[in-house]
Design a protein around this motif. Structure first.
Motif, PDB file in Angstrom:
ATOM      1  N   UNK A  77       7.612  15.162  -9.817  1.00  0.00           N
ATOM      2  CA  UNK A  77       7.069  13.810  -9.654  1.00  0.00           C
ATOM      3  C   UNK A  77       7.806  13.112  -8.518  1.00  0.00           C
ATOM      4  N   UNK A  78       7.049  12.461  -7.635  1.00  0.00           N
ATOM      5  CA  UNK A  78       7.652  11.708  -6.535  1.00  0.00           C
ATOM      6  C   UNK A  78       7.244  10.247  -6.643  1.00  0.00           C
ATOM      7  N   UNK A  79       8.105   9.382  -6.193  1.00  0.00           N
ATOM      8  CA  UNK A  79       7.818   7.957  -6.283  1.00  0.00           C
ATOM      9  C   UNK A  79       6.601   7.594  -5.433  1.00  0.00           C
ATOM     10  N   UNK A  80       5.739   6.780  -6.002  1.00  0.00           N
ATOM     11  CA  UNK A  80       4.543   6.339  -5.285  1.00  0.00           C
ATOM     12  C   UNK A  80       4.094   5.004  -5.847  1.00  0.00           C
ATOM     13  N   UNK A  81       3.287   4.293  -5.069  1.00  0.00           N
ATOM     14  CA  UNK A  81       2.808   2.981  -5.513  1.00  0.00           C
ATOM     15  C   UNK A  81       1.986   3.096  -6.794  1.00  0.00           C
TER      16      UNK A  81
END
Length: 508
Positions: free
Chosen positions: A18-22
């Protein structure tokens, strides 16, 4: 971990994170992991659980994929540099995946050499415990590609897409990602009988193309480039086996963009202009001359704005002692006679100009001064060099002497930050000195950049300095080593080298 959805939840094929995203709903994996089949992401997978015993952090169906059309599945060509993908997963029970497990941050891969921790899930056939494998190691280049390589045991099929962490918080289970398993042939050695088959693993560099795709994924954009409008694969300058033949280098603002590019003269007479991106890298190349007999005789080159046009010019000393000025190389090229500065039939003196380097030692605006180290150790500064005055203003800084015969490489740049340029010398024993405050009357004060008797630096073969990064100063030192590896030392100063960046990886 990524699954092809089935009843037993054991058909896992790739790894993901999981990667940070809006939208708090993006995962990162390899481009070759994209599939048209139903796919689900299972964070922190527990192999002991089934559908009757739910996974601790749920099962998240993939709703959408974001990849480059240019990438070809398990490719071994340059397109393998694009082996990364983002996927958007659906909410589960009104929550997004990032809210449940957290999100990793993404950072640029700044170098071929990094300390990383790699996490992935090998396929069950090679992983009876069905547990994640983890390896902490150091990366190196994959020659000829914009990719990293590592040697870690247990990297069987299934680890594809797994994150390469530059830092990892064990308590939170998240960290900073600078790579993912993928790249050449899907991220590993092709031959399954090779003893290193499950050890040598690759990752594409996370640079401009990666972050462009990341931005598209965050905004839900599917960019259709069309057959003739695909994005170019990430540019590579080639391998060390080619760069062993880079005979001469010089940096200058050949295109008038306010930053330096790099000109290389090769041993076969070819001349190439490399366009910089202003961030310590290069984006493309342009052939100024194909291989030819004439340019094989170029013995020394340097770049300066001798015509005062705000585009740098190239000054060439030939093997017979002729000196030629090629004005505005970026726009005019080299396929013309140039201006003859020294006629070898009238004087043989310039056959002994062993090294030349242009700078702004005395000039206020344009780079119109030329430092010459002669074969007998004499050091001469010529000011206001140009097509009309030629070398009429001569200033002797050192009389002939044995010590300066050992000055092996010369370059010049703004190492002291004063606005004037300083001389940088690599000596026979590998030591490096800068000379700050050089004037028409004397050589500047001596500063030690690197001490002698370091075997490595005796292998520095070609040297130049340019303005390749964002500080607006000509202080980025480029070195071509004897094995062809080429390095940039960003923001070099009077008493130490700048941060090293690998431009052309070694084959060793």
């Amino acid at each position: 971990m990524l699954f092809g959805v089935d009843a037993k939840m054991q058909a896992h094929k790739c790894s993901a994170s999981v990667v940070q995203s809006a939208g708090k709903n993006l995962i990162l994996t390899a481009g070759h992991c994209k599939t048209t089949d139903k796919t689900a992401f299972v964070p922190k997978y527990d192999s002991s659980r089934t559908r009757l015993t739910p996974q601790p952090y749920g099962v998240w169906p993939v709703a959408d994929w974001f990849t480059y059309e240019t990438y070809i599945h398990n490719d071994r060509r340059a397109e393998s540099d694009l082996d990364f993908a983002f996927a958007r997963v659906k909410p589960v029970k009104g929550k997004n995946v990032q809210d449940v497990v957290g999100g990793n941050t993404l950072a640029r891969t700044k170098s071929f050499y990094n300390n990383v921790t790699i996490v992935g899930y090998p396929a069950i056939g090679h992983n009876k415990s069905d547990m994640a494998v983890r390896c902490s190691t150091r990366t190196k280049p994959l020659p000829g590609y914009n990719q990293l390589a590592i040697d870690c045991a247990g990297m069987w099929g299934g680890v594809s897409g797994g994150p390469w962490f530059s830092s990892l918080d064990g308590k939170k289970g998240t960290g900073e990602i600078i790579g993912n398993v993928g790249g050449w042939n899907g991220g590993g050695i092709l031959n399954s009988k090779d003893p290193m088959y499950n050890r040598i693993t690759y990752s594409p560099m996370h640079q401009d193309h990666f972050f462009r795709l990341y931005d598209d994924a965050q905004h839900g954009r599917h960019v259709k480039y069309g057959k003739y409008h695909q994005p170019k694969v990430p540019y590579t300058m080639g391998g060390a086996s080619t760069w062993k033949h880079a005979k001469l280098m010089s940096a200058g603002d050949f295109t008038g963009r306010g930053r330096s590019d790099l000109i290389v003269v090769w041993t076969d007479g070819e001349v190439t202009l490399y366009n910089s991106d202003g961030r310590g890298g290069f984006t493309s190349e342009r052939q100024l001359m194909g291989k030819n007999g004439t340019w094989k005789h170029a013995e020394a080159i340097t770049a300066g704005d001798f015509t005062g046009s705000s585009q740098f010019d190239l000054l060439v000393r030939w093997s017979d002692g002729e000196v030629t000025l090629y004005g505005d190389v970026g726009s005019r090229g080299l396929d013309w006679a140039g201006v003859q500065m020294i006629d070898p039939e009238k004087t043989g003196t310039w056959k002994h100009a062993t090294q030349i380097t242009a700078g702004r030692f005395n000039a206020d605006k344009y780079v119109t001064d030329l430092m010459v180290r002669w074969s007998d150790g004499e050091l001469t500064l010529y000011t206001n060099v140009g097509a009309e005055k030629k070398f009429s203003e001569e200033h002797q800084l050192k009389d002939r002497n044995k010590a300066w015969e050992d000055a092996t490489l010369l370059t010049a740049g703004e190492y002291g930050g004063s606005g004037k340029w300083d001389l940088l010398v690599r000596w026979k024993d590998g030591s490096i000195n800068s000379y700050v405050g050089t004037t028409t009357g004397k050589l500047g004060a001596t500063h030690t950049v690197r001490g002698g008797n370091f075997g490595t630096w005796t292998h520095s073969t070609v040297m130049t300095t340019g303005n390749f990064t964002g500080n607006g100063r000509t202080d980025d030192l480029v070195i071509r080593w004897s094995d062809g590896e080429t390095s940039l030392y960003q923001d070099t100063v009077t008493e130490h080298l700048g941060t090293e960046r690998n431009l052309v990886p070694s084959t060793g």
